[in-house]
Design a protein around this motif. Structure first.
Motif, PDB file in Angstrom:
ATOM      1  N   GLN A   1      48.632  89.151  78.519  1.00 14.58           N
ATOM      2  CA  GLN A   1      49.745  88.380  79.057  1.00 14.58           C
ATOM      3  C   GLN A   1      49.528  86.895  78.832  1.00 14.58           C
ATOM      4  N   VAL A   2      50.630  86.198  78.673  1.00 14.06           N
ATOM      5  CA  VAL A   2      50.608  84.749  78.499  1.00 14.06           C
ATOM      6  C   VAL A   2      51.521  84.132  79.554  1.00 14.06           C
ATOM      7  N   GLN A   3      51.033  83.121  80.238  1.00 14.67           N
ATOM      8  CA  GLN A   3      51.844  82.388  81.207  1.00 14.67           C
ATOM      9  C   GLN A   3      52.133  80.995  80.655  1.00 14.67           C
ATOM     10  N   LEU A   4      53.372  80.561  80.840  1.00 15.31           N
ATOM     11  CA  LEU A   4      53.813  79.266  80.330  1.00 15.31           C
ATOM     12  C   LEU A   4      54.389  78.445  81.480  1.00 15.31           C
ATOM     13  N   VAL A   5      53.938  77.203  81.606  1.00 14.19           N
ATOM     14  CA  VAL A   5      54.435  76.312  82.649  1.00 14.19           C
ATOM     15  C   VAL A   5      54.932  75.034  82.005  1.00 14.19           C
ATOM     16  N   GLU A   6      56.222  74.747  82.207  1.00 15.07           N
ATOM     17  CA  GLU A   6      56.847  73.574  81.600  1.00 15.07           C
ATOM     18  C   GLU A   6      56.893  72.419  82.588  1.00 15.07           C
ATOM     19  N   SER A   7      56.970  71.219  82.044  1.00 13.27           N
ATOM     20  CA  SER A   7      57.177  70.026  82.850  1.00 13.27           C
ATOM     21  C   SER A   7      57.818  68.959  81.977  1.00 13.27           C
ATOM     22  N   GLY A   8      58.402  67.947  82.631  1.00 14.76           N
ATOM     23  CA  GLY A   8      58.895  66.797  81.902  1.00 14.76           C
ATOM     24  C   GLY A   8      60.401  66.665  81.803  1.00 14.76           C
ATOM     25  N   GLY A   9      61.151  67.600  82.317  1.00 11.77           N
ATOM     26  CA  GLY A   9      62.600  67.460  82.266  1.00 11.77           C
ATOM     27  C   GLY A   9      63.086  66.395  83.221  1.00 11.77           C
ATOM     28  N   SER A  17      64.786  58.668  76.013  1.00 14.25           N
ATOM     29  CA  SER A  17      63.771  59.611  75.550  1.00 14.25           C
ATOM     30  C   SER A  17      63.179  60.389  76.716  1.00 14.25           C
ATOM     31  N   LEU A  18      62.724  61.578  76.406  1.00 16.75           N
ATOM     32  CA  LEU A  18      61.974  62.406  77.343  1.00 16.75           C
ATOM     33  C   LEU A  18      60.925  63.167  76.549  1.00 16.75           C
ATOM     34  N   ARG A  19      59.823  63.531  77.227  1.00 16.32           N
ATOM     35  CA  ARG A  19      58.831  64.393  76.607  1.00 16.32           C
ATOM     36  C   ARG A  19      58.603  65.599  77.496  1.00 16.32           C
ATOM     37  N   LEU A  20      58.787  66.758  76.908  1.00 12.43           N
ATOM     38  CA  LEU A  20      58.531  68.010  77.602  1.00 12.43           C
ATOM     39  C   LEU A  20      57.131  68.512  77.244  1.00 12.43           C
ATOM     40  N   SER A  21      56.485  69.127  78.221  1.00 14.52           N
ATOM     41  CA  SER A  21      55.177  69.728  77.999  1.00 14.52           C
ATOM     42  C   SER A  21      55.208  71.185  78.438  1.00 14.52           C
ATOM     43  N   CYS A  22      54.420  71.989  77.773  1.00 15.75           N
ATOM     44  CA  CYS A  22      54.319  73.402  78.131  1.00 15.75           C
ATOM     45  C   CYS A  22      52.866  73.822  77.987  1.00 15.75           C
ATOM     46  N   TRP A 110      58.112  83.634  78.012  1.00 10.62           N
ATOM     47  CA  TRP A 110      58.988  82.508  78.331  1.00 10.62           C
ATOM     48  C   TRP A 110      58.523  81.774  79.573  1.00 10.62           C
ATOM     49  N   GLY A 111      58.743  80.459  79.559  1.00 10.55           N
ATOM     50  CA  GLY A 111      58.538  79.669  80.756  1.00 10.55           C
ATOM     51  C   GLY A 111      59.741  79.788  81.670  1.00 10.55           C
ATOM     52  N   GLN A 112      59.670  79.098  82.804  1.00 10.32           N
ATOM     53  CA  GLN A 112      60.725  79.206  83.799  1.00 10.32           C
ATOM     54  C   GLN A 112      61.921  78.317  83.484  1.00 10.32           C
ATOM     55  N   GLY A 113      61.744  77.393  82.559  1.00  8.91           N
ATOM     56  CA  GLY A 113      62.830  76.497  82.176  1.00  8.91           C
ATOM     57  C   GLY A 113      62.767  75.177  82.909  1.00  8.91           C
ATOM     58  N   THR A 114      63.185  74.124  82.226  1.00  8.75           N
ATOM     59  CA  THR A 114      63.255  72.801  82.832  1.00  8.75           C
ATOM     60  C   THR A 114      64.576  72.150  82.420  1.00  8.75           C
ATOM     61  N   GLN A 115      65.244  71.546  83.380  1.00  2.00           N
ATOM     62  CA  GLN A 115      66.567  70.972  83.136  1.00  2.00           C
ATOM     63  C   GLN A 115      66.447  69.609  82.486  1.00  2.00           C
ATOM     64  N   VAL A 116      67.212  69.434  81.425  1.00  2.00           N
ATOM     65  CA  VAL A 116      67.364  68.122  80.784  1.00  2.00           C
ATOM     66  C   VAL A 116      68.842  67.747  80.857  1.00  2.00           C
TER      67      VAL A 116
END
Length: 120
Positions: A1-9, A17-22, A110-116
């Motif tokens: 299993q792979v877990q993905l955590v996003e940030s930066g939205g 500009s914005l930078r997203l990280s995962c 898939w990660g949980q998603g981040t709003q931009v």
């Protein structure tokens, strides 16, 4: 299993500009490509950019020249630098990673998603 955590939205004005990280964790040794998808209200999820373990990249035509995807294998993290943002870039952005099973089947995580949100 792979877990993905996003940030930066977040919320930004057009032209900003914005930078997203995962960050990936779990069975990261098995990851092939990583990428970013987005889904705007009422639209299908679409590929924004992807990068393979070897560093090859692929971009949607709508973001070429404005977005840059990069990958830090030591930190198991993929980034999406988004410049010259437009209101039409507004969407939920999802991090994706894939691997192949022992029988060659492609498995997506898939990660949980981040709003931009880009205001005009």
């Amino acid at each position: 299993q792979v877990q993905l955590v996003e940030s930066g939205g977040g919320l930004v004005q057009a032209g900003g500009s914005l930078r997203l990280s995962c960050a990936a964790s779990g069975s990261i040794f098995s990851i092939n490509a990583m990428g970013w998808y987005r889904q705007a209200p009422g639209k299908q999820r679409e590929l924004v950019a992807a990068i393979t373990s070897g560093g090859s990249t692929n971009y949607a035509d709508s973001v070429k020249g404005r977005f840059t995807i990069s990958r830090d294998n030591a930190k198991n993290t993929v980034y999406l630098q988004m410049n010259s943002l437009k209101p039409e870039d507004t969407a939920v952005y999802y991090c994706n990673a894939d691997r192949f099973s022992v029988v060659g089947l492609k498995i997506d995580y898939w990660g949980q998603g981040t709003q931009v949100t880009v205001s005009s």
